[in-house]
Motif scaffolding. Structure first.
Motif, PDB file in Angstrom:
ATOM      1  N   THR A 197       0.829  -1.203   0.000  1.00 15.51           N
ATOM      2  CA  THR A 197       0.000   0.000   0.000  1.00 15.51           C
ATOM      3  C   THR A 197       0.866   1.255   0.000  1.00 15.51           C
ATOM      4  N   ARG A 230       0.932   4.351  -2.687  1.00 16.15           N
ATOM      5  CA  ARG A 230       0.806   5.750  -2.241  1.00 16.15           C
ATOM      6  C   ARG A 230       1.904   6.610  -2.864  1.00 16.15           C
ATOM      7  N   PHE A 249      -6.008  -6.054  -1.212  1.00 16.97           N
ATOM      8  CA  PHE A 249      -5.408  -4.816  -1.710  1.00 16.97           C
ATOM      9  C   PHE A 249      -6.499  -3.870  -2.210  1.00 16.97           C
ATOM     10  N   ASN A 269      -8.357  -2.217   0.636  1.00 19.82           N
ATOM     11  CA  ASN A 269      -7.587  -1.097   1.181  1.00 19.82           C
ATOM     12  C   ASN A 269      -7.697   0.133   0.290  1.00 19.82           C
ATOM     13  N   ILE A 270      -7.621  -0.087  -1.022  1.00 22.26           N
ATOM     14  CA  ILE A 270      -7.725   1.026  -1.970  1.00 22.26           C
ATOM     15  C   ILE A 270      -9.089   1.703  -1.848  1.00 22.26           C
ATOM     16  N   ASP A 279      -8.980   3.857   1.254  1.00 15.41           N
ATOM     17  CA  ASP A 279      -8.044   4.987   1.247  1.00 15.41           C
ATOM     18  C   ASP A 279      -8.299   5.982   0.118  1.00 15.41           C
TER      19      ASP A 279
END
Length: 574
Positions: A207, A211, A240, A243-244, A247
């Motif tokens: 992650t 970023r 993944f 999480n994306i 975020d």
């Protein structure tokens, strides 16, 4: 400029990605080559959408893909995980102050570069001397012989996706899942992938690399996410993506779920069938929850498919099948990086630019919420000068998405088509207006028409780089033209024989995807949800509870219901 960050998760996804980036590198090289065709110099593509500019500590300017690649430890072959531009990290042993005994170190010899990678290295080292060579004829002969040897080497010895990668990668791009202590063939279920992402800090590190690339973008348009949808990497991708979604709420994800052709496995056990069917359903349900637009890619056999009508594919070689899928992804993504012309400039080299959000809105429509699309391709399509073009262009588009319906009449279908490099009279690339007129004429004569169709056209064909596999049949000419009679010689032709090809690709939101969805819903219910299901033990081993599986079933059921409200009742009786 609207940037795209690309993510590749899984070994086969990286095979596809390696070909994809080779196409981009070839376009960049041809654009800077004085004697290359003008269509490669004026391709009207903004390469900065996919690439980032940088600088090494020594002041050398770099131009690398805006990419995060995730794969198994040891999957990079002879390539360092830091790439080749920025130097190697220190590998010296640090002092261990808590241990007073003897310390021994064991290190394996690095893998040697294959003939192709060695040729790239030597070309970079001796570029100036080659350019100043006076014995032009002898140099070309040596290069031709070397290229033949390289092609033979790649056809028979590709083991890693880096074996045929011709681009340089940023040190933040290549991530290996280390510390799993298993062979890649044992990393074979969703639960393992989920645990790998959440454990050993892999998730945090991956992650953080994403970023790095997102935060340096000025106006990011979205993420191009290519992932294995089989085995443990689908679990890595699912976590993944979650999480994306947490975020980066406002960044759309264009998700390509890819898989290699099925190879025959001899077994009398029912367990592999149950495991694979259940895994397909769970993997798709989880992955589709986080992508704005989901494109399943991967036929059980490319060799036997209609998409390989003019190709010579060996299913057992990932090097082959991944090249076809990468070609389709390159083609269908062209609108996302086309330059938008000003109102005062005529559309000469390309038209139909669209960013990722616009593409998603086109395929979503006002009433249809389902965002799973089929991908069709013509590789290569016929030329405009052929007498049968108007009737055959649409018919030449063949599915790369598995388990799709044929001859579907869907009055609510939505589609976007990308056509580039199509040849016309005299063997020249057709103009944008000529292709537009031909496609419109084809639809006027078609029995089935979509409710909405968006067309993107470019005069720039797909360039065929040297490490492209020998997959062209003997009816494909040097510029991808379809020949009346086959060329005498080997049944497969390589990049020395075929320098570029026209392409046509289509994303289609229609009921053609229903069989794909219904199959996964049926298998989830049969093997995971109904009482006494054969896969209940597997589900528990993979770390899923009963409520999670039922939620997945509800998600798939809604997808099916959106496309066909009348099939829900019969599905419940399975």
């Amino acid at each position: 400029m609207r940037e795209i960050v690309t993510i590749q998760v899984g070994n086969y996804a990286n095979f596809v990605g390696s070909h994809f980036w080779n196409f981009q590198d070839e376009l960049l090289g041809l654009g800077d080559t004085p004697d290359s065709s003008q269509v490669f110099k004026d391709h009207s593509l903004n390469m900065d959408v996919l690439y980032r500019s940088g600088e090494t500590q020594q002041g050398t300017l770099t131009y690398t893909p805006r990419l995060v690649s995730v794969d198994f430890q040891g999957s990079l072959g002879s390539m360092s995980s830091r790439g080749t531009l920025y130097g190697e990290a220190s590998s010296g042993l640090s002092d261990v102050v808590t241990w007073t005994g003897r310390v021994t170190a064991q290190a394996s010899e690095p893998l040697k570069r294959n003939l192709f990678l060695q040729s790239l290295y030597e070309e970079e080292q001796a570029n100036e001397s080659l350019n100043n060579c006076l014995d032009t004829g002898r140099t070309e002969t040596r290069n031709e012989i070397q290229a033949t040897d390289i092609i033979e080497c790649l056809e028979n010895n590709v083991k890693y996706w880096t074996d045929f990668a011709k681009v340089h990668y940023h040190p933040q791009s290549l991530y290996e899942l280390n510390g799993l202590w298993m062979d890649i063939q044992d990393f074979n279920n969703y639960g393992m992938g989920r645990d790998a992402f959440t454990g050993l800090q892999h998730g945090e590190e991956i992650t953080e690399r994403l970023r790095f690339f997102i935060e340096e973008c000025d106006h990011i348009q979205g993420l191009q996410f290519i992932t294995n949808d089989a085995g443990g990497f689908s679990g890595v991708a699912g976590e993944f993506l979650e999480n994306i979604a947490d975020d980066y709420t406002n960044i759309p994800v264009l998700l390509y779920c890819v898989r290699s052709p099925d190879l025959p496995v001899r077994t009398k056990s029912q367990r592999p069938t149950v495991s694979n069917s259940l895994h397909d359903a769970i993997s798709f349900s989880r992955l589709s929850a986080f992508g704005k637009l989901i494109v399943p890619i991967g036929l059980p056999s490319l060799t036997k498919s209609k998409a390989s009508r003019f190709l010579s594919i060996e299913d057992e070689k990932p090097f082959h099948s991944s090249a076809v899928y990468a070609s389709a992804i390159h083609s269908i993504s062209l609108p996302l990086r086309m330059e938008r012309p000003s109102p005062s400039v005529d559309l000469i080299n390309a038209s139909g630019a669209a960013d990722m959000s616009e593409l998603i809105q086109m395929l979503a429509g006002q009433a249809r919420q389902n965002m799973v699309t089929t991908l069709d391709v013509a590789m290569p399509p016929p030329s405009l000068s052929g007498n049968h073009f108007k009737q055959s262009l649409l018919e030449n588009l063949q599915p790369l998405t598995p388990d799709t319906g044929e001859d579907i009449e869907d009055l609510q279908a939505l589609e976007t088509i990308s056509i580039h490099g199509v040849l016309g009279a005299g063997g020249q690339e057709s103009t944008v207006s000529e292709v537009n007129d031909a496609v419109q004429a084809a639809y006027e004569n078609a029995v089935r028409r979509p409710r909405f169709s968006h067309l993107s056209v470019s005069r720039c064909p797909l360039p065929i780089p040297l490490p492209f596999p020998s997959i062209f049949g003997n009816l494909v000419g040097q510029r991808g033209e379809l020949l009346e009679t086959p060329i005498v010689g080997p049944s497969s032709r390589d990049s020395l024989d075929v320098h570029s090809i026209p392409m046509a690709a289509r994303l289609r939101s229609s009921t053609a995807i229903l069989p794909f969805l219904e199959k996964r819903l049926h298998n989830l219910r049969r093997y995971g949800i109904q009482q006494g299901a054969l896969g209940s033990g597997l589900i528990k081993d993979w770390g899923f509870g009963k409520d999670e599986i039922e939620d997945m079933g509800e998600t798939l059921s809604k997808m099916v219901f959106t496309l066909n409200p009348y099939c829900e009742e019969s599905s419940d009786t399975d």
